[in-house]
Enzyme design. Structure first.
Site, mmCIF file in Angstrom:
data_model
loop_
_atom_site.group_PDB
_atom_site.id
_atom_site.type_symbol
_atom_site.label_atom_id
_atom_site.label_comp_id
_atom_site.label_asym_id
_atom_site.label_seq_id
_atom_site.Cartn_x
_atom_site.Cartn_y
_atom_site.Cartn_z
ATOM 1 N N GLN A 60 0.801 -1.220 0.000
ATOM 2 C CA GLN A 60 0.000 0.000 0.000
ATOM 3 C C GLN A 60 0.837 1.275 0.000
ATOM 4 O O GLN A 60 2.035 1.230 0.295
ATOM 5 C CB GLN A 60 -0.898 0.020 1.239
ATOM 6 C CG GLN A 60 -2.089 -0.901 1.140
ATOM 7 C CD GLN A 60 -3.082 -0.581 2.242
ATOM 8 O OE1 GLN A 60 -3.145 -1.273 3.238
ATOM 9 N NE2 GLN A 60 -3.844 0.474 2.069
ATOM 10 N N HIS A 61 0.197 2.374 -0.319
ATOM 11 C CA HIS A 61 0.709 3.747 -0.142
ATOM 12 C C HIS A 61 1.815 4.186 -1.097
ATOM 13 O O HIS A 61 2.179 5.354 -1.112
ATOM 14 C CB HIS A 61 1.246 4.002 1.291
ATOM 15 C CG HIS A 61 0.366 3.534 2.399
ATOM 16 N ND1 HIS A 61 -0.938 3.944 2.545
ATOM 17 C CD2 HIS A 61 0.611 2.676 3.427
ATOM 18 C CE1 HIS A 61 -1.451 3.372 3.638
ATOM 19 N NE2 HIS A 61 -0.553 2.595 4.170
ATOM 20 N N ASP A 76 -2.271 -4.945 -0.069
ATOM 21 C CA ASP A 76 -1.929 -6.255 0.515
ATOM 22 C C ASP A 76 -2.799 -6.597 1.722
ATOM 23 O O ASP A 76 -3.160 -7.759 1.927
ATOM 24 C CB ASP A 76 -0.437 -6.344 0.861
ATOM 25 C CG ASP A 76 0.081 -5.145 1.650
ATOM 26 O OD1 ASP A 76 -0.729 -4.276 2.050
ATOM 27 O OD2 ASP A 76 1.294 -5.068 1.867
#
Length: 493
Positions: free
Chosen positions: A85-86, A248
């Site tokens: 992520q991110h 994830d």
């Protein structure tokens, strides 16, 4: 012989890419493949990756999984992609990547995050506006950093993508996003499930960032089919559909059957995460709780600690121990490690919210300073961080009958017992420890077949009865004392 329905699940993580081949008819995983990535680390907490490594690892892991499964890639009906992520991936108008991807674990943009947080009215303002409190790892501060540090690159941005969005773009040529992974950008409202365009205009008043945003699609919608050249490179069917995919954690939720209230998933990886499904966006007043959307049509309140097996690994290396040796020493020491406490905040920490903290040891004496106590203290300290987070989740009304444990640490019986005792909840592992890749494959089957997600999870997610671990009453009270000691030490920070 029953008809096989074959799906590919990909998990592109920080350390590498995993691929699994799932037969959605029998619910069996037929093959697994993996390939590693390297990390670009620099001063100031820079953590980046070359996206080309993801594409190479995706290809290699897929070939290995197909080979191990002994199936023809032309029989693959769909692909689902899980991603870390991110992360920020920037493309120009030709679809070329403009610079290495800045990752979730990058802290170089902490000053930019502080300024954006101030603009939002602090953590409470951010929670009120977005439903999450933006943190340094989120995508939004990476955009501001790019504008200030690399104005030439910033001027050429045509697409702003997260890692899994980028892999979907590579597979299909389409730039889209789904609600789960979008929740961690910091420019998305988790209650209304819309981009916060005004926040991007604050970063760049021209409105260019808004135009670079991907279109949002529902979790059960597909992005498209695989481009012929990519299908050939991967050795799979060009008519295979690509599902929306997700972050994830969102894919790990599907891969552990965590798609209805009551189940908690706990991941013991480099970092630790705890999350559970909710059918309403009950945003916690605690900034540490991220009320992300799920990739199954609901919400996924989540906490993440920055220090877990990365911290236990450092102690292991310090004493030059293999895993078995390390676990044996943890078991030798009593609960509470004879008074030795470790605050394992080697990376700073998100839960408890101490971004600038460092690791520390407390309570050392001439008699208790042993390898066994230090080994136990690091495992206890990291697990207490997860307990701290679970307590925050429970304050939002979350019920937990059982904890489904995934990640590298879940393979240790010693650690499983510790989790059961510290959380005072039954713990069980899922058969397939690659939960994110499995979740991605299940989501692809959902998207391709229209079979209800719940029945796919019932069939494809199985728990390992041998791993079932119940809390021991005497241990629960002993750990409670050690946990209270941990809380007192955290309070002094």
């Amino acid at each position: 012989m029953t008809q096989q329905n074959l799906f590919l699940g990909i998990d592109c993580g920080t350390q590498g890419t995993k691929a699994i081949v799932l037969d959605a008819s029998s619910g069996r995983v037929l093959g697994l493949g993996a390939a590693a990535h390297t990390l670009i680390s620099g001063a100031n907490g820079r953590r980046e990756q070359h996206t080309q490594e993801w594409l190479d690892a995706f290809t290699e892991a897929t070939h290995r999984a197909l080979q191990q499964a002994g199936v023809d890639g032309q029989d693959i009906l769909g692909i689902g992609v899980s991603g870390q992520q991110h992360g920020l991936v920037l493309l120009d108008e030709n679809g070329e990547v403009l610079r290495p991807a800045k990752l979730w674990c990058d802290t170089e943009t902490a000053p930019e995050n502080d300024r954006l947080l101030q603009h939002l009215g602090g953590e409470s303002g951010s929670l009120e506006r977005l439903g999450v409190a933006i943190a340094p790892g989120y995508t939004v501060s990476k955009l501001l950093w790019t504008r200030e540090q690399h104005p030439d690159i910033f001027a050429r941005i045509a697409h702003i993508l997260l890692p899994h969005d980028y892999l979907n773009y590579w597979l299909t040529g389409r730039a889209v996003a789904e609600y789960g992974d979008a929740s961690g950008t910091g420019y998305f409202n988790v209650r209304s499930r819309e981009w916060d365009v005004a926040l991007l205009k604050h970063i760049d008043p021209s409105g260019r960032l808004e135009q670079a945003l991907p279109q949002l699609i529902e979790a059960d919608q597909s992005v498209g089919t695989v481009l012929p050249a990519i299908a050939e490179r991967l050795g799979i069917n060009p008519n295979a559909i690509v599902s929306s995919g997700g972050g994830d954690n969102m894919m790990g939720a599907i891969g552990t059957g965590n798609i209805a209230p009551g189940v908690i998933t706990m991941s013991l990886g480099s970092s630790g995460t705890v999350y559970a499904f909710a059918d309403q966006p009950n945003v916690s007043p605690q900034a540490s709780v991220a009320t992300f959307c799920s990739s199954s049509g609901g919400w996924l309140p989540l906490i993440c600690t920055m220090n877990l097996t990365n911290a236990t690994g450092v102690i292991r290396e310090l004493f030059d121990l293999d895993l078995a040796g390390f676990n044996a020493l943890v078991e030798q020491a009593p609960i509470g490690a004879e008074g030795v406490s470790m605050l394992p905040f080697l990376n700073g920490e998100r839960v408890p919210a101490l971004p600038h903290a460092t690791g520390s040891l407390h309570g050392l004496t001439m008699t208790n300073l042993t390898r066994a106590n230090l080994c136990r203290a690091v495992v206890e300290g990291t697990t207490f961080g997860l307990r701290y987070g679970l307590d925050l989740l429970r304050q939002t009304g979350l019920q937990s009958q059982s904890i489904r444990l995934i990640g590298g640490g879940s393979k240790s019986p010693v650690w499983r017992q510790m989790v059961a005792d510290i959380m005072n909840t039954e713990v069980i592992c899922t058969e397939q420890s690659e939960a994110a890749a499995l979740g991605a494959a299940i989501q692809a089957a959902w998207s391709q077949s229209g079979e209800p997600l719940a029945s796919l999870c019932d069939k494809c997610v199985s728990v390992d009865p041998a791993s079932r671990t119940l809390p021991v009453a005497a241990n629960v009270s002993a750990y409670q004392q050690a946990y209270e000691r941990y809380q007192q030490l955290v309070a002094t920070l």
